[in-house]
Design an enzyme around this catalytic site. Sequence first.
Site, PDB file in Angstrom:
ATOM      1  N   HIS A 216       0.879  -0.982   0.213  1.00 32.02           N
ATOM      2  CA  HIS A 216      -0.633  -0.165   0.585  1.00 32.02           C
ATOM      3  C   HIS A 216       1.148   1.551  -0.170  1.00 32.02           C
ATOM      4  O   HIS A 216       0.326   2.229   0.050  1.00 32.02           O
ATOM      5  CB  HIS A 216      -1.120   0.052   0.457  1.00 32.02           C
ATOM      6  CG  HIS A 216      -0.017   0.297   2.824  1.00 32.02           C
ATOM      7  ND1 HIS A 216       0.426  -0.565   3.689  1.00 32.02           N
ATOM      8  CD2 HIS A 216      -0.406   1.118   2.734  1.00 32.02           C
ATOM      9  CE1 HIS A 216       0.949  -0.468   4.479  1.00 32.02           C
ATOM     10  NE2 HIS A 216       0.302   1.267   4.314  1.00 32.02           N
TER      11      HIS A 216
HETATM   12  C1  UD1 Z   1      -2.144   5.600   5.408  1.00 32.04           C
HETATM   13  C2  UD1 Z   1      -1.066   6.262   6.444  1.00 32.04           C
HETATM   14  C3  UD1 Z   1      -0.169   4.722   6.315  1.00 32.04           C
HETATM   15  C4  UD1 Z   1      -0.241   3.560   7.112  1.00 32.04           C
HETATM   16  C5  UD1 Z   1      -1.317   3.108   5.941  1.00 32.04           C
HETATM   17  C6  UD1 Z   1      -2.464   1.824   6.796  1.00 32.04           C
HETATM   18  C7  UD1 Z   1      -0.704   8.174   6.531  1.00 32.04           C
HETATM   19  C8  UD1 Z   1       0.352   9.145   5.611  1.00 32.04           C
HETATM   20  N1  UD1 Z   1      -0.275   6.995   5.378  1.00 32.04           N
HETATM   21  O1  UD1 Z   1      -2.092   5.259   4.807  1.00 32.04           O
HETATM   22  O2  UD1 Z   1       1.370   5.587   6.989  1.00 32.04           O
HETATM   23  O3  UD1 Z   1       0.755   2.361   6.965  1.00 32.04           O
HETATM   24  O4  UD1 Z   1      -2.441   4.170   6.222  1.00 32.04           O
HETATM   25  O5  UD1 Z   1      -3.668   1.742   5.932  1.00 32.04           O
HETATM   26  O6  UD1 Z   1      -1.326   8.358   7.020  1.00 32.04           O
HETATM   27  N2  UD1 Z   1      -9.313   4.107   1.030  1.00 32.04           N
HETATM   28  C9  UD1 Z   1     -10.166   4.065   1.726  1.00 32.04           C
HETATM   29  N3  UD1 Z   1     -10.833   3.489   2.611  1.00 32.04           N
HETATM   30  C10 UD1 Z   1     -10.476   4.054   4.048  1.00 32.04           C
HETATM   31  C11 UD1 Z   1      -9.823   4.760   4.183  1.00 32.04           C
HETATM   32  C12 UD1 Z   1      -8.444   4.862   2.664  1.00 32.04           C
HETATM   33  O7  UD1 Z   1     -11.201   3.818   0.026  1.00 32.04           O
HETATM   34  O8  UD1 Z   1     -10.847   3.683   4.461  1.00 32.04           O
HETATM   35  C13 UD1 Z   1      -8.667   5.104   0.240  1.00 32.04           C
HETATM   36  C14 UD1 Z   1      -8.863   6.112  -0.102  1.00 32.04           C
HETATM   37  O9  UD1 Z   1      -8.753   6.329  -1.382  1.00 32.04           O
HETATM   38  C15 UD1 Z   1      -7.684   6.916   0.340  1.00 32.04           C
HETATM   39  C16 UD1 Z   1      -6.399   6.232  -0.090  1.00 32.04           C
HETATM   40  O10 UD1 Z   1      -7.537   4.646   0.876  1.00 32.04           O
HETATM   41  O11 UD1 Z   1      -7.659   8.367  -0.479  1.00 32.04           O
HETATM   42  C17 UD1 Z   1      -5.755   6.467   1.241  1.00 32.04           C
HETATM   43  O12 UD1 Z   1      -5.831   6.864   2.332  1.00 32.04           O
HETATM   44  P1  UD1 Z   1      -4.846   7.535   3.465  1.00 32.04           P
HETATM   45  O13 UD1 Z   1      -5.669   7.472   4.273  1.00 32.04           O
HETATM   46  O14 UD1 Z   1      -5.370   9.006   2.872  1.00 32.04           O
HETATM   47  O15 UD1 Z   1      -3.587   6.905   3.578  1.00 32.04           O
HETATM   48  P2  UD1 Z   1      -3.676   5.146   3.702  1.00 32.04           P
HETATM   49  O16 UD1 Z   1      -1.943   4.290   2.004  1.00 32.04           O
HETATM   50  O17 UD1 Z   1      -4.122   4.458   3.377  1.00 32.04           O
END
Ligand code: UD1
Length: 389
Positions: A216
């Site tokens: 991820h």
């Molecule tokens: C975040 C953390 C990362 C951690 C990871 C674990 C930061 C900078 N990154 O990354 O350190 O390792 O979480 O998962 O804080 N999304 C969904 N559903 C959710 C959450 C996210 O669909 O419940 C999708 C959305 O499209 C979103 C993308 O995932 O834009 C990324 O989510 P985000 O929280 O920005 O970062 P992660 O890649 O999950």
Amino acid sequence: MTDDPRSRASIMLVAGARPNFMKVAPIAAALDRAGIAHSLVHTGQHYDDAMSDSFFRDLGLRVPDFHLGVGSGSHAAQTANVMQAFEPVLLEQRPSWLVVVGDVNSTLACALVAAKLRGETGTRVAHVEAGLRSGDWRMPEEINRVLTDRLAHVLFLSSHDARENLLAEGIPEDRIVFAGNVMVDTLFLHLTRARAIGRADALGLTAGEYALATLHRPSNVDDPAALRVILEAFGELSKERGVVFPMHPRTRAMVERFELGRLMERLLVIPPEGYLDMLSLVATAAVVITDSGGLQEETTALGIPCVTVREQTERPITIAGGTNRLVGWPPNVIGILQSVRDAVDARPTYAGLGALEGWDGRAAERIVRYFEERAKCRTGSADLAASTI
Ligand code: UD1
């Protein structure tokens, strides 16, 4: 202590994203055992059932006292939204301590709010899992770690190597406290239950033979060339052994955007797993291939071979322990496959559950003891709020 969860608690815990929940859960439980009033804030950075609610259920975390409902966004938008939503909560609650864990955007955002309001609220920041450094400033987590540590009044270490990193950055030694690994507290607590689930069986995999893959990191999944190579490697590996791939929503979106779905035809692609199912899968895997920080540690705790698809790791203890190895950058198919073979053949030197110092199931207890001692509270008293820590 009062029964009203919204009344002022002396300690406020923050959780925002998936890797936070298993770190906060043992601290909340240890505070409960000590009779210390605390509140729980969920920023809502992660919000899907599979990324959030299922963890609350599996880990027995209580319903958050404050849910900020922030959701996804760019780094600036997400961090700013957490800050804006968190500020009034902190101003109203004024806990003695704000406890933040790990390195996600919510960690930094809440620490920054508290640091700026210190004069008004008197709240100090405690950072759990402090001092880890990859040295790679392209990682958003590295920025979050360094800045959170700079803002924290007490920095709880999960491994001793982190101390050198903090001292080198000028953090005063008297702020640094070795606590051990809270995530391993959670692993210990739930391992028997997780094993009993037999998740591999339920998915038609043979225990001890399959590879468990997760991916991820933006550096791996937002870059089409890197993502293609890694998925090709998973595809090649699936000719030798089953490959199960619980796919993070970010990764799913990128696979769709870059039209790479065909590379996954031989993989067992499943939605993100809950905590117990995932632990069950990790515990009976032949090898784990990942870019997750948490899985590097969980495999180390369990003695499962791990291949980390990254150039460096902020968790060198997992390499020293013999279970984890890095593949270089940029990733290439042959390199990944060779690392997997080496990892499986190497029979990692594994000293056993709890052998690493502080990875013994009692890290949260040590954290709570620190607060008690600082507050000069007798055990069982919840009156941390009145103390001058
Ligand atoms: C975040 C953390 C990362 C951690 C990871 C674990 C930061 C900078 N990154 O990354 O350190 O390792 O979480 O998962 O804080 N999304 C969904 N559903 C959710 C959450 C996210 O669909 O419940 C999708 C959305 O499209 C979103 C993308 O995932 O834009 C990324 O989510 P985000 O929280 O920005 O970062 P992660 O890649 O999950």
